[in-house]
Design a protein around this motif. Structure first.
Motif, PDB file in Angstrom:
ATOM      1  N   LYS A  39      -1.989  16.012  -2.160  1.00 30.67           N
ATOM      2  CA  LYS A  39      -0.860  14.942  -2.444  1.00 30.67           C
ATOM      3  C   LYS A  39      -0.613  14.176  -0.936  1.00 30.67           C
ATOM      4  CE  LYS A  39       0.759  17.359  -6.631  1.00 30.67           C
ATOM      5  NZ  LYS A  39       1.932  17.860  -7.088  1.00 30.67           N
ATOM      6  N   ARG A  40      -0.441  15.158   0.160  1.00 30.96           N
ATOM      7  CA  ARG A  40       0.135  14.412   1.221  1.00 30.96           C
ATOM      8  C   ARG A  40      -1.041  13.498   1.713  1.00 30.96           C
ATOM      9  NH1 ARG A  40       2.018  19.715   2.480  1.00 30.96           N
ATOM     10  NH2 ARG A  40       0.172  20.323   3.762  1.00 30.96           N
ATOM     11  N   ALA A  41      -2.283  14.112   1.680  1.00 32.35           N
ATOM     12  CA  ALA A  41      -3.381  13.176   2.114  1.00 32.35           C
ATOM     13  C   ALA A  41      -3.271  12.021   1.311  1.00 32.35           C
ATOM     14  CB  ALA A  41      -4.874  13.949   2.041  1.00 32.35           C
ATOM     15  N   THR A  42      -3.153  11.880  -0.064  1.00 35.24           N
ATOM     16  CA  THR A  42      -3.106  10.932  -1.032  1.00 35.24           C
ATOM     17  C   THR A  42      -2.087   9.881  -0.528  1.00 35.24           C
ATOM     18  OG1 THR A  42      -3.860  11.807  -2.970  1.00 35.24           O
ATOM     19  CG2 THR A  42      -2.958  10.029  -3.407  1.00 35.24           C
ATOM     20  N   ASP A  43      -0.930  10.215  -0.304  1.00 36.60           N
ATOM     21  CA  ASP A  43       0.381   9.604   0.068  1.00 36.60           C
ATOM     22  C   ASP A  43      -0.046   8.657   1.485  1.00 36.60           C
ATOM     23  OD1 ASP A  43       1.822  10.450  -1.962  1.00 36.60           O
ATOM     24  OD2 ASP A  43       2.810  11.931  -0.907  1.00 36.60           O
ATOM     25  N   LEU A  44      -0.902   9.613   2.326  1.00 38.20           N
ATOM     26  CA  LEU A  44      -1.386   8.919   3.566  1.00 38.20           C
ATOM     27  C   LEU A  44      -2.243   7.681   3.451  1.00 38.20           C
ATOM     28  CD1 LEU A  44      -1.253   8.912   6.758  1.00 38.20           C
ATOM     29  CD2 LEU A  44      -3.223  10.567   6.801  1.00 38.20           C
ATOM     30  N   PHE A  45      -3.134   8.010   2.299  1.00 38.03           N
ATOM     31  CA  PHE A  45      -4.023   7.044   2.061  1.00 38.03           C
ATOM     32  C   PHE A  45      -3.455   5.754   1.554  1.00 38.03           C
ATOM     33  CE2 PHE A  45      -8.771   7.515   2.852  1.00 38.03           C
ATOM     34  CZ  PHE A  45      -8.634   8.781   3.381  1.00 38.03           C
ATOM     35  N   THR A  46      -2.261   5.936   0.885  1.00 33.60           N
ATOM     36  CA  THR A  46      -1.493   4.868   0.246  1.00 33.60           C
ATOM     37  C   THR A  46      -0.891   4.051   1.406  1.00 33.60           C
ATOM     38  OG1 THR A  46      -1.061   6.286  -1.884  1.00 33.60           O
ATOM     39  CG2 THR A  46       0.139   4.344  -1.503  1.00 33.60           C
ATOM     40  N   VAL A  47      -0.404   4.710   2.238  1.00 31.42           N
ATOM     41  CA  VAL A  47       0.385   4.126   3.380  1.00 31.42           C
ATOM     42  C   VAL A  47      -0.753   2.975   4.090  1.00 31.42           C
ATOM     43  CG1 VAL A  47       1.312   4.379   5.622  1.00 31.42           C
ATOM     44  CG2 VAL A  47       1.992   5.598   3.611  1.00 31.42           C
ATOM     45  N   LEU A  48      -1.753   3.946   4.447  1.00 28.44           N
ATOM     46  CA  LEU A  48      -2.918   3.316   5.084  1.00 28.44           C
ATOM     47  C   LEU A  48      -3.398   1.932   4.400  1.00 28.44           C
ATOM     48  CD1 LEU A  48      -5.194   6.014   6.465  1.00 28.44           C
ATOM     49  CD2 LEU A  48      -3.782   4.612   7.721  1.00 28.44           C
ATOM     50  N   LEU A  92     -11.949  -4.669  -0.985  1.00 26.56           N
ATOM     51  CA  LEU A  92     -12.978  -3.776  -0.313  1.00 26.56           C
ATOM     52  C   LEU A  92     -12.481  -2.334   0.148  1.00 26.56           C
ATOM     53  CD1 LEU A  92     -13.507  -6.668   2.800  1.00 26.56           C
ATOM     54  CD2 LEU A  92     -15.083  -5.837   1.124  1.00 26.56           C
ATOM     55  N   ILE A  93     -10.986  -2.111   0.103  1.00 22.49           N
ATOM     56  CA  ILE A  93     -10.813  -0.751  -0.041  1.00 22.49           C
ATOM     57  C   ILE A  93     -11.097  -0.047  -1.327  1.00 22.49           C
ATOM     58  CG2 ILE A  93      -8.551   0.564   0.049  1.00 22.49           C
ATOM     59  CD1 ILE A  93      -7.176  -1.271   1.742  1.00 22.49           C
ATOM     60  N   MET A  94     -10.989  -0.667  -2.444  1.00 18.37           N
ATOM     61  CA  MET A  94     -11.857   0.055  -3.726  1.00 18.37           C
ATOM     62  C   MET A  94     -12.954   0.418  -3.579  1.00 18.37           C
ATOM     63  SD  MET A  94     -10.049  -2.841  -6.383  1.00 18.37           S
ATOM     64  CE  MET A  94     -11.117  -1.937  -7.801  1.00 18.37           C
ATOM     65  N   LEU A  95     -14.025  -0.404  -2.936  1.00 15.62           N
ATOM     66  CA  LEU A  95     -15.173  -0.127  -2.607  1.00 15.62           C
ATOM     67  C   LEU A  95     -15.229   1.415  -1.758  1.00 15.62           C
ATOM     68  CD1 LEU A  95     -17.161  -3.406  -2.128  1.00 15.62           C
ATOM     69  CD2 LEU A  95     -16.613  -2.306  -4.207  1.00 15.62           C
ATOM     70  N   GLN A 110     -12.362  13.491  -4.571  1.00 19.00           N
ATOM     71  CA  GLN A 110     -13.026  12.354  -5.473  1.00 19.00           C
ATOM     72  C   GLN A 110     -12.213  12.063  -6.739  1.00 19.00           C
ATOM     73  OE1 GLN A 110     -16.631  11.914  -7.997  1.00 19.00           O
ATOM     74  NE2 GLN A 110     -17.573  11.993  -5.964  1.00 19.00           N
ATOM     75  N   ASP A 111     -11.416  12.773  -7.158  1.00 17.90           N
ATOM     76  CA  ASP A 111     -10.717  12.455  -8.641  1.00 17.90           C
ATOM     77  C   ASP A 111      -9.472  11.551  -7.972  1.00 17.90           C
ATOM     78  OD1 ASP A 111      -9.471  14.714  -7.113  1.00 17.90           O
ATOM     79  OD2 ASP A 111      -8.600  15.447  -9.033  1.00 17.90           O
ATOM     80  N   GLN A 112      -8.815  11.907  -6.950  1.00 22.11           N
ATOM     81  CA  GLN A 112      -7.642  11.349  -6.254  1.00 22.11           C
ATOM     82  C   GLN A 112      -7.962  10.035  -5.909  1.00 22.11           C
ATOM     83  OE1 GLN A 112      -4.503  11.720  -6.547  1.00 22.11           O
ATOM     84  NE2 GLN A 112      -4.871  13.809  -7.831  1.00 22.11           N
ATOM     85  N   ALA A 113      -9.301  10.036  -5.125  1.00 24.36           N
ATOM     86  CA  ALA A 113      -9.693   8.451  -4.652  1.00 24.36           C
ATOM     87  C   ALA A 113      -9.974   7.680  -5.787  1.00 24.36           C
ATOM     88  CB  ALA A 113     -10.897   8.891  -3.755  1.00 24.36           C
ATOM     89  N   ILE A 114     -10.640   8.039  -6.658  1.00 28.09           N
ATOM     90  CA  ILE A 114     -11.003   7.281  -7.866  1.00 28.09           C
ATOM     91  C   ILE A 114     -10.004   6.759  -8.347  1.00 28.09           C
ATOM     92  CG2 ILE A 114     -12.155   7.019 -10.137  1.00 28.09           C
ATOM     93  CD1 ILE A 114     -14.070   6.984  -7.750  1.00 28.09           C
ATOM     94  N   HIS A 117      -8.334   3.984  -6.615  1.00 21.36           N
ATOM     95  CA  HIS A 117      -9.465   2.834  -6.755  1.00 21.36           C
ATOM     96  C   HIS A 117      -9.172   2.044  -8.171  1.00 21.36           C
ATOM     97  CE1 HIS A 117     -13.403   1.041  -7.409  1.00 21.36           C
ATOM     98  NE2 HIS A 117     -13.312   1.116  -8.758  1.00 21.36           N
ATOM     99  N   ARG A 118      -8.796   2.971  -9.301  1.00 19.29           N
ATOM    100  CA  ARG A 118      -8.491   2.208 -10.479  1.00 19.29           C
ATOM    101  C   ARG A 118      -6.904   1.309 -10.426  1.00 19.29           C
ATOM    102  NH1 ARG A 118      -9.989   7.521 -13.807  1.00 19.29           N
ATOM    103  NH2 ARG A 118     -12.365   7.149 -14.096  1.00 19.29           N
ATOM    104  N   LYS A 119      -6.152   2.073  -9.674  1.00 17.45           N
ATOM    105  CA  LYS A 119      -4.743   1.459  -9.669  1.00 17.45           C
ATOM    106  C   LYS A 119      -4.977   0.019  -8.822  1.00 17.45           C
ATOM    107  CE  LYS A 119      -2.092   5.685  -9.495  1.00 17.45           C
ATOM    108  NZ  LYS A 119      -1.127   6.526  -8.770  1.00 17.45           N
ATOM    109  N   LEU A 120      -5.824  -0.228  -8.011  1.00 18.62           N
ATOM    110  CA  LEU A 120      -5.857  -1.457  -7.366  1.00 18.62           C
ATOM    111  C   LEU A 120      -6.513  -2.314  -7.966  1.00 18.62           C
ATOM    112  CD1 LEU A 120      -6.687  -0.042  -3.649  1.00 18.62           C
ATOM    113  CD2 LEU A 120      -4.614  -0.649  -4.565  1.00 18.62           C
ATOM    114  N   GLY A 121      -7.204  -2.197  -9.089  1.00 19.21           N
ATOM    115  CA  GLY A 121      -8.213  -3.191  -9.755  1.00 19.21           C
ATOM    116  C   GLY A 121      -7.091  -4.682 -10.415  1.00 19.21           C
ATOM    117  N   LYS A 122      -6.157  -4.214 -11.343  1.00 18.66           N
ATOM    118  CA  LYS A 122      -5.435  -5.199 -11.866  1.00 18.66           C
ATOM    119  C   LYS A 122      -4.723  -6.038 -10.705  1.00 18.66           C
ATOM    120  CE  LYS A 122      -4.720  -3.264 -16.389  1.00 18.66           C
ATOM    121  NZ  LYS A 122      -3.742  -2.853 -17.222  1.00 18.66           N
ATOM    122  N   PRO A 123      -3.957  -5.476  -9.758  1.00 15.63           N
ATOM    123  CA  PRO A 123      -3.259  -6.195  -8.651  1.00 15.63           C
ATOM    124  C   PRO A 123      -4.268  -7.191  -7.970  1.00 15.63           C
ATOM    125  CG  PRO A 123      -2.513  -3.791  -8.211  1.00 15.63           C
ATOM    126  CD  PRO A 123      -3.711  -3.590  -9.352  1.00 15.63           C
TER     127      PRO A 123
END
Length: 301
Positions: A39-48, A92-95, A110-114, A117-123
């Protein structure tokens, strides 16, 4: 065959108090700690993600975008370019998130990364649509054209038909990813449609070279965008195509036998070469593609 990187560590068997869910307390503790790290890693990726988004806009304005705004049409044009840069950055981040890069799969999963990935599609799609609308209005005001006439004019500009094609492909990809729509397609068909996102990125690139200034020689943002394109497209090429192909050639995995376990349930026994070098542990899954006439285009986890 495509394999995923290690996602679990081997733990020695311990004798401990069993919790209410039937798992040893020590194992439950390790699971909880691992989930917190993810969860911390996911939050960090979101910030990035948001940091790179801010960077893409900042580089545009400090590279001359702010100095070019003098009129109403310039405001619309600048806003249109900024939204397009943000959308491109997110795509590009989605890719990158979908490329199955080992370090991302190990740290985030991989599940969190995907999921990201999905959350960024519509925006990304909404920003691309806004990008086209704002530029059409801005260019139209400067030339005295209405939006329809300006759209026709843009189609005559070099590489702009490819940009509209890229937008159309992104619309198809996002529309078919909506849950209600996705259920209407077989997974294999949906997967083929989803691959159009790669084509959308490639066909949209030329108009950034000929019409936009983001990759212009000497611009500060040139290095940023070249690096991001290289990471995104290079990661897809290496980890989605080259690595699986090399693994398949090295191990020569093939079906040894198929065992019927229950109605519609089968156990597939695999054999191959140098399996002691196969980087896999219990509890993992792999994505298999069986090279027969009817199944070569199916990818099964």
């Amino acid at each position: 065959m495509k394999t995923t990187p290690k996602t679990q560590n081997r733990h020695s068997t311990t004798h401990a108090v069993v919790n209410g869910y039937g798992a040893p307390a020590s194992i439950q503790f390790l699971r909880t700690r691992r989930e917190k790290k993810r969860k911390r890693a996911t939050d960090l990726f979101t910030v990035l993600i948001w940091a790179t988004t801010a960077m893409s806009v900042t580089l545009y304005f400090v590279s001359g975008g702010a100095q070019s705004v003098h009129s109403v049409s310039d405001w619309f044009t600048a806003a249109g370019i900024a939204t397009g840069l943000v959308a491109t950055n997110l795509i590009l981040i989605m890719l990158v998130l979908a490329a199955r890069i080992p370090v991302i799969d190990r740290i985030v999963g991989q599940d969190q990364a995907i999921a990201l990935h999905r959350k960024l599609g519509k925006p990304s799609l909404y920003l691309l649509l806004l990008h086209g609308l704002l530029l059409t209005i801005g260019y139209g005001i400067s030339q005295g054209f209405n939006p329809i006439a300006e759209t026709v004019s843009l189609f005559g500009t070099a590489d702009m038909p490819l940009a509209y094609l890229g937008l159309g492909l992104i619309i198809v990809v996002v529309a078919t990813s909506i849950v209600s729509m996705r259920k209407k397609f077989a997974y294999e068909m949906w997967h083929v449609i989803h691959l159009l996102s790669y084509a959308a990125v490639l066909v949209a690139l030329p108009h950034q070279l000929s019409v936009g200034s983001t990759l212009a020689e000497g611009a500060w943002q040139r290095a940023y965008w070249i690096a991001l394109y290289t990471i995104a497209l290079g990661s897809i090429l290496i980890f989605r195509f080259i690595t699986p192909l090399m693994l398949s050639l090295r191990h020569r995995l093939r079906v040894h036998s198929v065992e019927v376990i229950a109605p519609n349930v089968f156990s597939i026994h695999i054999e191959g070469n140098r399996l002691n070098e196969f980087d896999g542990v219990g509890g993992q899954y792999a994505i298999w593609r069986f090279w027969s006439q009817k199944t070569w285009w199916h990818a099964h986890p």
